[in-house]
Design a protein around this motif. Structure first.
Motif, PDB file in Angstrom:
ATOM      1  N   ALA A  36       0.833  -1.205   0.000  1.00 41.38           N
ATOM      2  CA  ALA A  36       0.000   0.000   0.000  1.00 41.38           C
ATOM      3  C   ALA A  36       0.867   1.254   0.000  1.00 41.38           C
ATOM      4  CB  ALA A  36      -0.934  -0.009   1.208  1.00 41.38           C
ATOM      5  N   ALA A  37       2.030   1.162   0.660  1.00 41.35           N
ATOM      6  CA  ALA A  37       2.922   2.323   0.733  1.00 41.35           C
ATOM      7  C   ALA A  37       3.496   2.702  -0.637  1.00 41.35           C
ATOM      8  CB  ALA A  37       4.050   2.056   1.726  1.00 41.35           C
ATOM      9  N   VAL A  38       3.511   1.765  -1.573  1.00 41.39           N
ATOM     10  CA  VAL A  38       3.990   2.105  -2.923  1.00 41.39           C
ATOM     11  C   VAL A  38       3.088   3.175  -3.531  1.00 41.39           C
ATOM     12  CG1 VAL A  38       4.524   1.239  -5.229  1.00 41.39           C
ATOM     13  CG2 VAL A  38       4.955  -0.218  -3.248  1.00 41.39           C
ATOM     14  N   LEU A  39       1.784   3.005  -3.347  1.00 42.13           N
ATOM     15  CA  LEU A  39       0.850   3.994  -3.893  1.00 42.13           C
ATOM     16  C   LEU A  39       0.916   5.307  -3.121  1.00 42.13           C
ATOM     17  CD1 LEU A  39      -2.213   1.701  -4.704  1.00 42.13           C
ATOM     18  CD2 LEU A  39      -0.707   2.848  -6.333  1.00 42.13           C
ATOM     19  N   GLU A  40       1.172   5.227  -1.815  1.00 38.60           N
ATOM     20  CA  GLU A  40       1.331   6.467  -1.034  1.00 38.60           C
ATOM     21  C   GLU A  40       2.566   7.236  -1.508  1.00 38.60           C
ATOM     22  OE1 GLU A  40       1.020   5.858   3.308  1.00 38.60           O
ATOM     23  OE2 GLU A  40      -0.002   3.979   2.836  1.00 38.60           O
ATOM     24  N   LEU A  41       3.637   6.476  -1.752  1.00 42.30           N
ATOM     25  CA  LEU A  41       4.872   7.085  -2.253  1.00 42.30           C
ATOM     26  C   LEU A  41       4.627   7.746  -3.610  1.00 42.30           C
ATOM     27  CD1 LEU A  41       8.005   7.356  -2.057  1.00 42.30           C
ATOM     28  CD2 LEU A  41       8.163   5.090  -3.102  1.00 42.30           C
ATOM     29  N   LEU A  42       3.921   7.034  -4.482  1.00 37.01           N
ATOM     30  CA  LEU A  42       3.615   7.596  -5.806  1.00 37.01           C
ATOM     31  C   LEU A  42       2.815   8.883  -5.673  1.00 37.01           C
ATOM     32  CD1 LEU A  42       3.533   7.416  -8.900  1.00 37.01           C
ATOM     33  CD2 LEU A  42       1.578   5.873  -8.699  1.00 37.01           C
ATOM     34  N   SER A  43       1.836   8.862  -4.774  1.00 37.23           N
ATOM     35  CA  SER A  43       0.989  10.031  -4.590  1.00 37.23           C
ATOM     36  C   SER A  43       1.789  11.244  -4.120  1.00 37.23           C
ATOM     37  CB  SER A  43      -0.120   9.677  -3.597  1.00 37.23           C
ATOM     38  OG  SER A  43      -0.862  10.806  -3.278  1.00 37.23           O
ATOM     39  N   VAL A  44       2.682  11.021  -3.160  1.00 35.53           N
ATOM     40  CA  VAL A  44       3.507  12.128  -2.660  1.00 35.53           C
ATOM     41  C   VAL A  44       4.442  12.646  -3.760  1.00 35.53           C
ATOM     42  CG1 VAL A  44       5.355  12.727  -1.050  1.00 35.53           C
ATOM     43  CG2 VAL A  44       3.382  11.407  -0.249  1.00 35.53           C
ATOM     44  N   LEU A  45       5.047  11.730  -4.506  1.00 43.04           N
ATOM     45  CA  LEU A  45       5.951  12.166  -5.574  1.00 43.04           C
ATOM     46  C   LEU A  45       5.204  12.909  -6.670  1.00 43.04           C
ATOM     47  CD1 LEU A  45       8.217   9.033  -5.741  1.00 43.04           C
ATOM     48  CD2 LEU A  45       8.988  11.359  -5.257  1.00 43.04           C
ATOM     49  N   GLU A  46       3.993  12.468  -6.970  1.00 40.07           N
ATOM     50  CA  GLU A  46       3.220  13.170  -8.006  1.00 40.07           C
ATOM     51  C   GLU A  46       2.797  14.549  -7.533  1.00 40.07           C
ATOM     52  OE1 GLU A  46       0.058  10.981  -9.868  1.00 40.07           O
ATOM     53  OE2 GLU A  46       1.528  10.104 -11.227  1.00 40.07           O
ATOM     54  N   ARG A  47       2.801  14.764  -6.228  1.00 45.91           N
ATOM     55  CA  ARG A  47       2.480  16.100  -5.723  1.00 45.91           C
ATOM     56  C   ARG A  47       3.741  16.954  -5.663  1.00 45.91           C
ATOM     57  NH1 ARG A  47       0.863  15.692   0.143  1.00 45.91           N
ATOM     58  NH2 ARG A  47       3.132  15.853   0.367  1.00 45.91           N
ATOM     59  N   ASP A  48       4.773  16.413  -5.039  1.00 46.92           N
ATOM     60  CA  ASP A  48       5.942  17.242  -4.737  1.00 46.92           C
ATOM     61  C   ASP A  48       7.000  17.255  -5.843  1.00 46.92           C
ATOM     62  OD1 ASP A  48       4.775  17.926  -2.367  1.00 46.92           O
ATOM     63  OD2 ASP A  48       5.822  16.412  -1.187  1.00 46.92           O
ATOM     64  N   CYS A  49       6.996  16.271  -6.703  1.00 51.06           N
ATOM     65  CA  CYS A  49       8.013  16.198  -7.762  1.00 51.06           C
ATOM     66  C   CYS A  49       7.386  15.936  -9.119  1.00 51.06           C
ATOM     67  CB  CYS A  49       8.996  15.069  -7.484  1.00 51.06           C
ATOM     68  SG  CYS A  49       9.766  15.129  -5.876  1.00 51.06           S
ATOM     69  N   SER A  50       6.072  16.185  -9.268  1.00 49.97           N
ATOM     70  CA  SER A  50       5.384  15.692 -10.465  1.00 49.97           C
ATOM     71  C   SER A  50       6.031  16.174 -11.746  1.00 49.97           C
ATOM     72  CB  SER A  50       3.914  16.106 -10.444  1.00 49.97           C
ATOM     73  OG  SER A  50       3.762  17.438 -10.848  1.00 49.97           O
ATOM     74  N   GLU A  51       6.510  17.417 -11.749  1.00 48.57           N
ATOM     75  CA  GLU A  51       7.080  17.937 -12.997  1.00 48.57           C
ATOM     76  C   GLU A  51       8.364  17.210 -13.389  1.00 48.57           C
ATOM     77  OE1 GLU A  51       6.306  20.100 -10.381  1.00 48.57           O
ATOM     78  OE2 GLU A  51       4.370  20.746 -11.172  1.00 48.57           O
ATOM     79  N   PHE A  52       9.007  16.566 -12.428  1.00 46.85           N
ATOM     80  CA  PHE A  52      10.300  15.932 -12.706  1.00 46.85           C
ATOM     81  C   PHE A  52      10.236  14.410 -12.812  1.00 46.85           C
ATOM     82  CE2 PHE A  52      11.303  19.720  -9.982  1.00 46.85           C
ATOM     83  CZ  PHE A  52      11.851  20.491 -10.984  1.00 46.85           C
ATOM     84  N   LEU A  53       9.124  13.831 -12.383  1.00 47.77           N
ATOM     85  CA  LEU A  53       9.069  12.370 -12.261  1.00 47.77           C
ATOM     86  C   LEU A  53       9.125  11.693 -13.629  1.00 47.77           C
ATOM     87  CD1 LEU A  53       8.719  10.118 -10.095  1.00 47.77           C
ATOM     88  CD2 LEU A  53       6.268  10.179 -10.605  1.00 47.77           C
TER      89      LEU A  53
END
Lengths: 487, 487
Positions: free
Chosen positions: B240-257
């Protein structure tokens, strides 16, 4: 223009059948009730036998079957905001309007998947209102408020395409009803970003002006609402410098660049003249020859990442000052966008607008603009070109105004408006765009009765042949839509 | 497997005609010369009447005309790297192979437009070599080195789709030769990002496995090569934490991911066991249950913008430590990507690979993986699941290995490999993916003889009917390709 048509007994039978499916409220036949469905947003004014207003997918299927049986021609309509008259019946009275505006019960958001399943009649604004509590939005940025189905049929683009793409690029799935076999449902409602299981049939319905099938639902990719933006209105040294500025921004800010909108000095002048609440952002400097509205956006909180977009933008622009950039106003995003959004209204005050929705490779922009302005100055000196455009994606509204008499600035008389001359201007500009610069005569508005002559003129015979075969396959009796894409 | 087929006089006439067009070097009929064209990259092994090797678009047109006249079936082939056997003739010997690999004279870069016009036979690597001096690249990231035409026919995706999209999303234009009318050329070579001038016909040829027409040239959008990247291998708390990690990265680093690649502990174990040059990046900690390879990228020089991606990534991960993230290795991008790229080789050392190329909505990932692992453990306990996947775009290689005898770890005997059992496993996993989780049985590899049965199983009748009608329209005698998309 409202005309009452006498109905044949076959038509009476069809209407009785439709009434049984749709109920009294779902079928309009009174010309006054139908009026708003028979008048286009910019072009198109006609009449209709009836307006069909199904409120469910199942009712759409029934309507299509009944119309197909009766060989009744049908015009699809969403919010009727299109700019090529593709959703407005003509004056013949031979069409019924199938309005999707009541197909709007379903909006289902999948936050983790960043997708939404949405009925075709939901408007862009309604969709965004449903997405907003989840921190999401559908990023097609338009002046109008179209329906989702209409956006797919037109493949709308908008001012932020450089960042988010057009509707096609955000369309994950859809459900369509076919005219042939009548009422057949094509269920392509996947919410997948990767799905290479044969030909991607949903693509057929994107940008097909409602002539290939009836979309009742879509699955869309949606995006996070930005947490911060930085906006600037920049004066480039000259036209070539606009491309230099774009190049630098695509290098140093590419991940953040959401808009790059060129605004001509003439368009800005018109805004300042006619919209009293907007003042020259460069004052006390005079209005510049040209300027570019830039926007950077990020979904990240500057507190988390340490990235403050306004500082990033300032650093980039500082390096360009005195060379590429002559002047710039940074910040005040809302005020700066108000200028951009006020252009169309301002132009209408100047006289009769002659609107263009063209595109070309970015590398041709400067040459095209020089040549287009020279052509107009030489052959139609009384016409004012007041262009603006999305340089980053090659889109350009090379709009111009045929001034009204009271707008005449010199003692030279302005010829009275002449639709034939306008059509000649259109042809000359489109010839330049398409034939000389391999551009498009319709960048984002699509094709409909308004510009079908130009479709015929600029589309190769082999393409029209194939497009027509497709249309015949999907609608052998040509009952659907106003646009025939074949030869 | 090389067989010499006896040719009919009609075939002899066709070959003579083709030889006149192509010259001796352009037509191969010797079985040894043909061998590399009749062996697929992963699946498919057959024979061919001849290999046609035109070196120009005009020769392709001539070949198509001659084959259509003779009603000769044709298999298209680019670099023959596909994974569904769509470019490899079957054993019947009734096909000729039309190889596009010599159509590679033309690569024309438009730097300002960020686009390239390129012949279909140019390989991905050759294209990127031509783009590199301009600071540009075509961002479809694959293990193989396919031709551009083949990439369009398969609509390849790859590991960086989350940032750059698939081939379709970067395809601006193309030129195709049709089988019907035979040799008709469809010239859609625009370099436009916005062009809504009717149905977008080029979409027909994307992901159509070479069954709808022959692509001889493409116009592609290309991208700037990143100036900096930041990479990390992250151990999430649980699935489940994989999706939480994805969600945070898409918020805080989305332009770079640019990449978000899940790697199972089993796959990582296999890499460490079989690839001696790779060591456990988490040592002295043991190999984790699961990890995610993250990549951020930016085209900006950190000196210009003040943005250092590794710092940004560190700040994001720090907030997640002890909750979402248990451990992480940051930096050493090349080493970390080597692990990811070594998985396929490592799995082959374990035994016979049973590869999956599936996708689903991201919101279904955890549930699917739990259920899939449980199913395998219960019904096929000797099979080792060693999955990895592109979580951000929903793609998953739920790969597994039927261990070879020498890999047996316990005293339990491993049943000998049984193709029927493998087909049963495939069906059970696909049923779960498609029927339970609305996913796809072919995320990025496309459809060909290898998985055509599954296409029939999972594609609705209405879709197959329409796909077949399209195919009949474009190729009424079914001469093109190995894949029939109809019912």
């Amino acid at each position: 223009m409202l005309t009452v048509t006498t109905k044949t007994s076959q038509q009476e039978n069809l209407l009785a059948g439709l009434r049984a499916v749709l109920g009294e409220h779902g079928l309009l036949t009174d010309a006054n009730d139908c009026a708003r469905f028979t008048t286009g947003a910019r072009y198109g004014q006609g009449s209709t036998l009836a307006v069909l207003r199904p409120d469910s997918h199942e009712q759409v299927v029934e309507c299509v079957r009944l119309c197909a049986d009766a060989e009744q021609a049908v015009v699809l309509q969403g919010a009727n905001t299109g700019l090529v008259a593709a959703s407005t019946p003509d004056a013949s009275g031979r069409y019924v309007v199938l309005s999707l505006e009541r197909i709007k019960k379903h909006i289902e958001v999948d936050v983790i998947n960043r997708s939404v399943s949405v009925d075709a009649g939901v408007s862009l604004q309604e969709l965004n209102e449903a997405l907003e509590p989840h921190g999401l939005f559908f990023p097609i940025d338009l002046g109008a408020n179209p329906s989702i189905g209409g956006m797919i049929a037109a493949n709308t683009g908008g001012a932020r395409l450089v960042k988010y793409g057009d509707v096609r690029q955000n369309l994950l799935g859809l459900r369509a009803v076919l005219m042939h076999p009548a009422g057949e449902v094509l269920d392509l409602q996947t919410a997948l970003r990767k799905n290479n299981t044969g030909p991607d049939l949903k693509q057929l319905f994107v940008g097909s002006s409602g002539a290939y099938g009836i979309i009742t639902r879509a699955v869309l990719q949606v995006h996070r609402i930005p947490k911060q933006t930085a906006t600037a209105l920049v004066v480039p040294r000259d036209q070539a410098a606009v491309l230099e500025l774009l190049s630098v921004l695509e290098r140093d800010c590419s991940e953040f660049l959401t808009a790059f909108e060129g605004v001509s000095g003439a368009a800005l002048q018109a805004v300042l003249k006619h919209i009293p609440s907007i003042s020259n952002p460069f004052a006390p400097e005079p209005v510049p020859h040209y300027c570019v509205l830039l926007e950077l956006a990020s979904t990240a909180d500057p507190q988390v990442t340490g990235i403050d977009l306004e500082s990033v933008l300032m650093r980039c622009l500082e390096n360009l000052f005195g060379d590429v950039v002559e002047n710039a106003v940074v910040g005040r995003g809302k005020d700066l966008w108000r200028i951009r959004h006020a252009i169309s209204e301002a132009l209408r005050h100047e006289g009769k607008m002659i609107a263009f929705d063209i595109s070309m490779p970015r590398s041709s922009f400067v040459k095209f603009r020089d040549e287009g302005l020279a052509l107009m100055a030489e052959k139609y000196p009384w016409i004012k070109v007041m262009d603006f455009g999305h340089w980053a994606d090659g889109g350009c509204h090379f709009n111009m105004v045929w001034p009204s008499a009271e707008q005449a600035e010199s003692t030279n008389a302005i010829p009275s408006y002449d639709a034939q001359v306008v059509q000649q201007i259109r042809t000359e500009i489109y010839d330049l765009v398409v034939n000389t610069y391999q551009g498009s005569f319709s960048a984002e508005h699509g094709v409909g009765p308004y510009n079908l002559d130009f479709y015929q003129r600029y589309t190769a015979s082999s393409s029209r042949q194939l497009a027509g075969e497709l249309q015949t396959m999907l609608d052998p009796k040509r009952l659907l839509g106003l646009t025939w894409f074949g030869e």
